[in-house]
Motif scaffolding. Structure first.
Motif, PDB file in Angstrom:
ATOM      1  N   VAL A  39       0.835  -1.203   0.000  1.00 46.16           N
ATOM      2  CA  VAL A  39       0.000   0.000   0.000  1.00 46.16           C
ATOM      3  C   VAL A  39       0.869   1.252   0.000  1.00 46.16           C
ATOM      4  CG1 VAL A  39      -1.783   1.271   1.264  1.00 46.16           C
ATOM      5  CG2 VAL A  39      -1.795  -1.232   1.269  1.00 46.16           C
ATOM      6  N   ASN A  40       0.515   2.196  -0.856  1.00 43.88           N
ATOM      7  CA  ASN A  40       1.165   3.507  -0.892  1.00 43.88           C
ATOM      8  C   ASN A  40       0.199   4.546  -0.317  1.00 43.88           C
ATOM      9  OD1 ASN A  40       3.624   4.934  -2.276  1.00 43.88           O
ATOM     10  ND2 ASN A  40       1.855   6.249  -2.601  1.00 43.88           N
ATOM     11  N   LEU A  41       0.749   5.475   0.460  1.00 43.14           N
ATOM     12  CA  LEU A  41      -0.092   6.483   1.107  1.00 43.14           C
ATOM     13  C   LEU A  41       0.601   7.828   0.988  1.00 43.14           C
ATOM     14  CD1 LEU A  41      -2.687   6.567   2.880  1.00 43.14           C
ATOM     15  CD2 LEU A  41      -1.205   6.207   4.861  1.00 43.14           C
ATOM     16  N   ALA A  42      -0.072   8.836   0.411  1.00 49.77           N
ATOM     17  CA  ALA A  42       0.576  10.147   0.240  1.00 49.77           C
ATOM     18  C   ALA A  42      -0.477  11.258   0.230  1.00 49.77           C
ATOM     19  CB  ALA A  42       1.380  10.177  -1.059  1.00 49.77           C
ATOM     20  N   PRO A  43      -0.097  12.463   0.720  1.00 48.97           N
ATOM     21  CA  PRO A  43      -1.027  13.597   0.779  1.00 48.97           C
ATOM     22  C   PRO A  43      -0.909  14.540  -0.433  1.00 48.97           C
ATOM     23  CG  PRO A  43       0.888  14.063   2.158  1.00 48.97           C
ATOM     24  CD  PRO A  43       1.166  12.753   1.447  1.00 48.97           C
ATOM     25  N   PHE A  44      -2.040  15.134  -0.806  1.00 52.68           N
ATOM     26  CA  PHE A  44      -2.078  16.070  -1.942  1.00 52.68           C
ATOM     27  C   PHE A  44      -3.086  17.171  -1.625  1.00 52.68           C
ATOM     28  CE2 PHE A  44      -0.742  11.955  -3.370  1.00 52.68           C
ATOM     29  CZ  PHE A  44       0.379  12.253  -4.132  1.00 52.68           C
ATOM     30  N   SER A  45      -2.638  18.421  -1.711  1.00 54.01           N
ATOM     31  CA  SER A  45      -3.560  19.522  -1.397  1.00 54.01           C
ATOM     32  C   SER A  45      -3.942  20.341  -2.629  1.00 54.01           C
ATOM     33  CB  SER A  45      -2.981  20.438  -0.312  1.00 54.01           C
ATOM     34  OG  SER A  45      -1.889  21.165  -0.826  1.00 54.01           O
ATOM     35  N   ALA A  46      -3.380  20.010  -3.800  1.00 51.84           N
ATOM     36  CA  ALA A  46      -3.937  20.559  -5.043  1.00 51.84           C
ATOM     37  C   ALA A  46      -5.133  19.657  -5.348  1.00 51.84           C
ATOM     38  CB  ALA A  46      -2.907  20.541  -6.160  1.00 51.84           C
ATOM     39  N   PHE A  47      -6.154  19.832  -4.547  1.00 53.74           N
ATOM     40  CA  PHE A  47      -7.242  18.855  -4.441  1.00 53.74           C
ATOM     41  C   PHE A  47      -8.560  19.588  -4.292  1.00 53.74           C
ATOM     42  CE2 PHE A  47      -9.698  16.671  -0.912  1.00 53.74           C
ATOM     43  CZ  PHE A  47     -10.341  15.759  -1.743  1.00 53.74           C
ATOM     44  N   ASP A  70       4.475   8.004  -7.014  1.00 49.82           N
ATOM     45  CA  ASP A  70       3.946   6.635  -6.907  1.00 49.82           C
ATOM     46  C   ASP A  70       2.418   6.626  -6.985  1.00 49.82           C
ATOM     47  OD1 ASP A  70       6.546   5.811  -6.591  1.00 49.82           O
ATOM     48  OD2 ASP A  70       6.426   5.631  -4.405  1.00 49.82           O
ATOM     49  N   THR A  71       1.785   7.565  -6.294  1.00 46.53           N
ATOM     50  CA  THR A  71       0.313   7.616  -6.291  1.00 46.53           C
ATOM     51  C   THR A  71      -0.223   7.779  -7.710  1.00 46.53           C
ATOM     52  OG1 THR A  71       0.397   8.677  -4.125  1.00 46.53           O
ATOM     53  CG2 THR A  71      -1.679   8.838  -5.332  1.00 46.53           C
ATOM     54  N   HIS A  72       0.367   8.701  -8.445  1.00 49.00           N
ATOM     55  CA  HIS A  72      -0.081   8.981  -9.811  1.00 49.00           C
ATOM     56  C   HIS A  72       0.104   7.738 -10.685  1.00 49.00           C
ATOM     57  CE1 HIS A  72       0.421  11.883 -13.489  1.00 49.00           C
ATOM     58  NE2 HIS A  72      -0.638  11.118 -13.600  1.00 49.00           N
ATOM     59  N   GLU A  99       7.022  12.792   2.634  1.00 47.27           N
ATOM     60  CA  GLU A  99       8.426  12.523   2.290  1.00 47.27           C
ATOM     61  C   GLU A  99       8.462  11.581   1.084  1.00 47.27           C
ATOM     62  OE1 GLU A  99      10.787  10.702   5.377  1.00 47.27           O
ATOM     63  OE2 GLU A  99      12.495  10.470   4.020  1.00 47.27           O
ATOM     64  N   ASP A 100       9.313  11.929   0.101  1.00 44.22           N
ATOM     65  CA  ASP A 100       9.481  11.059  -1.067  1.00 44.22           C
ATOM     66  C   ASP A 100      10.317   9.860  -0.660  1.00 44.22           C
ATOM     67  OD1 ASP A 100       8.143  12.051  -3.372  1.00 44.22           O
ATOM     68  OD2 ASP A 100       9.551  13.729  -3.435  1.00 44.22           O
ATOM     69  N   VAL A 101       9.676   8.698  -0.537  1.00 45.41           N
ATOM     70  CA  VAL A 101      10.440   7.489  -0.213  1.00 45.41           C
ATOM     71  C   VAL A 101      10.334   6.527  -1.388  1.00 45.41           C
ATOM     72  CG1 VAL A 101      10.239   7.670   2.304  1.00 45.41           C
ATOM     73  CG2 VAL A 101       8.446   6.500   1.030  1.00 45.41           C
ATOM     74  N   ALA A 180      -6.382  21.424   7.260  1.00 41.08           N
ATOM     75  CA  ALA A 180      -6.222  22.203   6.026  1.00 41.08           C
ATOM     76  C   ALA A 180      -4.757  22.567   5.850  1.00 41.08           C
ATOM     77  CB  ALA A 180      -7.053  23.468   6.097  1.00 41.08           C
ATOM     78  N   ARG A 181      -4.320  22.648   4.590  1.00 40.81           N
ATOM     79  CA  ARG A 181      -2.958  23.086   4.281  1.00 40.81           C
ATOM     80  C   ARG A 181      -2.960  24.598   4.093  1.00 40.81           C
ATOM     81  NH1 ARG A 181       1.944  20.639   1.854  1.00 40.81           N
ATOM     82  NH2 ARG A 181       3.441  22.249   2.380  1.00 40.81           N
ATOM     83  N   LEU A 182      -1.971  25.259   4.702  1.00 42.48           N
ATOM     84  CA  LEU A 182      -1.797  26.705   4.535  1.00 42.48           C
ATOM     85  C   LEU A 182      -0.496  26.947   3.782  1.00 42.48           C
ATOM     86  CD1 LEU A 182      -2.722  27.798   8.181  1.00 42.48           C
ATOM     87  CD2 LEU A 182      -4.270  27.598   6.219  1.00 42.48           C
TER      88      LEU A 182
HETATM   89  C1  LIG Z   1       0.166  18.473   2.836  1.00 34.33           C
HETATM   90  C2  LIG Z   1       0.853  18.081   1.552  1.00 34.33           C
HETATM   91  C3  LIG Z   1       0.254  18.385   0.352  1.00 34.33           C
HETATM   92  C4  LIG Z   1       0.855  18.005  -0.850  1.00 34.33           C
HETATM   93  N1  LIG Z   1       0.219  18.302  -2.026  1.00 34.33           N
HETATM   94  C5  LIG Z   1       0.728  17.861  -3.190  1.00 34.33           C
HETATM   95  C6  LIG Z   1       0.024  18.071  -4.406  1.00 34.33           C
HETATM   96  O1  LIG Z   1      -1.068  18.625  -4.436  1.00 34.33           O
HETATM   97  N2  LIG Z   1       0.586  17.594  -5.566  1.00 34.33           N
HETATM   98  C7  LIG Z   1       1.779  16.927  -5.552  1.00 34.33           C
HETATM   99  O2  LIG Z   1       2.230  16.486  -6.620  1.00 34.33           O
HETATM  100  N3  LIG Z   1       2.453  16.699  -4.412  1.00 34.33           N
HETATM  101  C8  LIG Z   1       1.964  17.145  -3.236  1.00 34.33           C
HETATM  102  N4  LIG Z   1       2.631  16.903  -2.067  1.00 34.33           N
HETATM  103  C9  LIG Z   1       3.887  16.140  -2.081  1.00 34.33           C
HETATM  104  C10 LIG Z   1       3.623  14.641  -2.097  1.00 34.33           C
HETATM  105  O3  LIG Z   1       2.842  14.242  -0.991  1.00 34.33           O
HETATM  106  C11 LIG Z   1       4.983  13.910  -2.045  1.00 34.33           C
HETATM  107  O4  LIG Z   1       5.686  14.161  -3.245  1.00 34.33           O
HETATM  108  C12 LIG Z   1       4.824  12.433  -1.794  1.00 34.33           C
HETATM  109  O5  LIG Z   1       6.075  11.888  -1.468  1.00 34.33           O
HETATM  110  C13 LIG Z   1       4.277  11.688  -3.005  1.00 34.33           C
HETATM  111  O6  LIG Z   1       4.233  10.348  -2.633  1.00 34.33           O
HETATM  112  P1  LIG Z   1       4.102   9.174  -3.656  1.00 34.33           P
HETATM  113  O7  LIG Z   1       5.323   9.199  -4.580  1.00 34.33           O
HETATM  114  O8  LIG Z   1       4.069   7.968  -2.764  1.00 34.33           O
HETATM  115  O9  LIG Z   1       2.821   9.382  -4.408  1.00 34.33           O
HETATM  116  C14 LIG Z   1       2.093  17.317  -0.837  1.00 34.33           C
HETATM  117  C15 LIG Z   1       2.716  17.039   0.386  1.00 34.33           C
HETATM  118  C16 LIG Z   1       2.107  17.422   1.580  1.00 34.33           C
HETATM  119  C17 LIG Z   1       2.779  17.097   2.890  1.00 34.33           C
END
Ligand SMILES: Cc1cc2nc3c(=O)[nH]c(=O)nc-3n(C[C@H](O)[C@H](O)[C@H](O)COP(=O)(O)O)c2cc1C
Length: 208
Positions: A39-47, A70-72, A99-101, A180-182
């Motif tokens: 399982v991969n888990l990552a946050p995105f706020s361009a959402f 990875d998510t994409h 964190e990019d792992v 929320a992200r600021l």
């Molecule tokens: C709060 C937060 C918001 C983020 N929003 C974005 C986003 O909208 N788009 C994006 O490409 N990366 C965003 N990132 C960075 C990704 O979470 C980061 O690159 C992550 O390692 C990607 O993981 P993955 O390779 O497992 O998908 C954000 C990080 C944080 C902490």
């Protein structure tokens, strides 16, 4: 007013300025399956939520080396994802997932988080999350070399029982505290919800 003409600005400056102005942003904390079923888990706020049709949109940047995140990549390959909305108790864990792992280095194991199977998609649900949306890939729109907007259909919505308001049959913002992200001014900044404000339906003052 302070004015910045973004047509003349460098990409780094544009990113810093716009992400400091378009706030607060909800955060999609996305679980997907890697090729080896981990399982991969990552946050995105361009959402953003789109709601009608029932969709959400996430904009993916590329990694520094130009590779897909990875998510994409997992969404492209598996065609689904679960989008969670993190609350304040999960802030630290959600932030750490930024964190990019390398693939295979499980964010879940390192954070002590657990998943359960979803109802209709292959990606799993994060057990600790207050809200989870089971999503299927609808389409991708390439916006620039380094930026892809991914549209996801929301098939099934889950919310923790304690935040559900049975009278309205929806989640009640007074009963949970989404993060929320600021802007990133002296470090990444986040906010929980402050005071909740309830108004009557919109009505302009009477015309003179
Ligand atoms: C709060 C937060 C918001 C983020 N929003 C974005 C986003 O909208 N788009 C994006 O490409 N990366 C965003 N990132 C960075 C990704 O979470 C980061 O690159 C992550 O390692 C990607 O993981 P993955 O390779 O497992 O998908 C954000 C990080 C944080 C902490």
């Amino acid at each position: 007013m302070i004015t910045r003409d973004l047509r003349q600005a460098a990409p780094r400056d544009i990113y810093r300025i716009l992400t400091s102005l378009v706030i607060p942003r909800p955060i999609a904390w996305v679980s997907t399956l890697n090729a080896d079923n981990s399982v991969n888990l990552a946050p995105f706020s361009a959402f953003m939520g789109i709601f009608n049709p029932p969709m959400v949109a996430i904009n993916f940047a590329r990694r520094k080396d130009g590779a897909l995140k990875d998510t994409h990549r997992n969404i492209q390959q598996r065609k689904d994802a679960v989008v969670h909305l993190p609350d304040v108790p999960l802030l630290g864990a959600m932030h750490a997932c930024g964190e990019d792992v390398p693939e295979g280095d499980s964010e879940l194991a390192r954070l002590g988080l657990e998943t359960v199977p979803a109802d209709v998609v292959g990606s799993p649900i994060l057990l600790q999350a207050p809200v989870a949306l089971e999503c299927r890939l609808n389409q991708e729109i390439t916006l620039s070399e380094g930026s892809t907007l991914v549209l996801l259909d929301v098939l099934v919505a889950h919310a923790r029982e304690g935040i559900w308001n049975e009278s309205y049959d929806c989640a009640d913002a007074r009963r949970w505290n989404p993060v929320a992200r600021l802007a990133s001014v002296s470090g990444p900044n986040y906010a929980g919800l402050g005071e909740r404000l309830t108004l009557a339906p919109p009505r302009l003052p009477a015309k003179n």
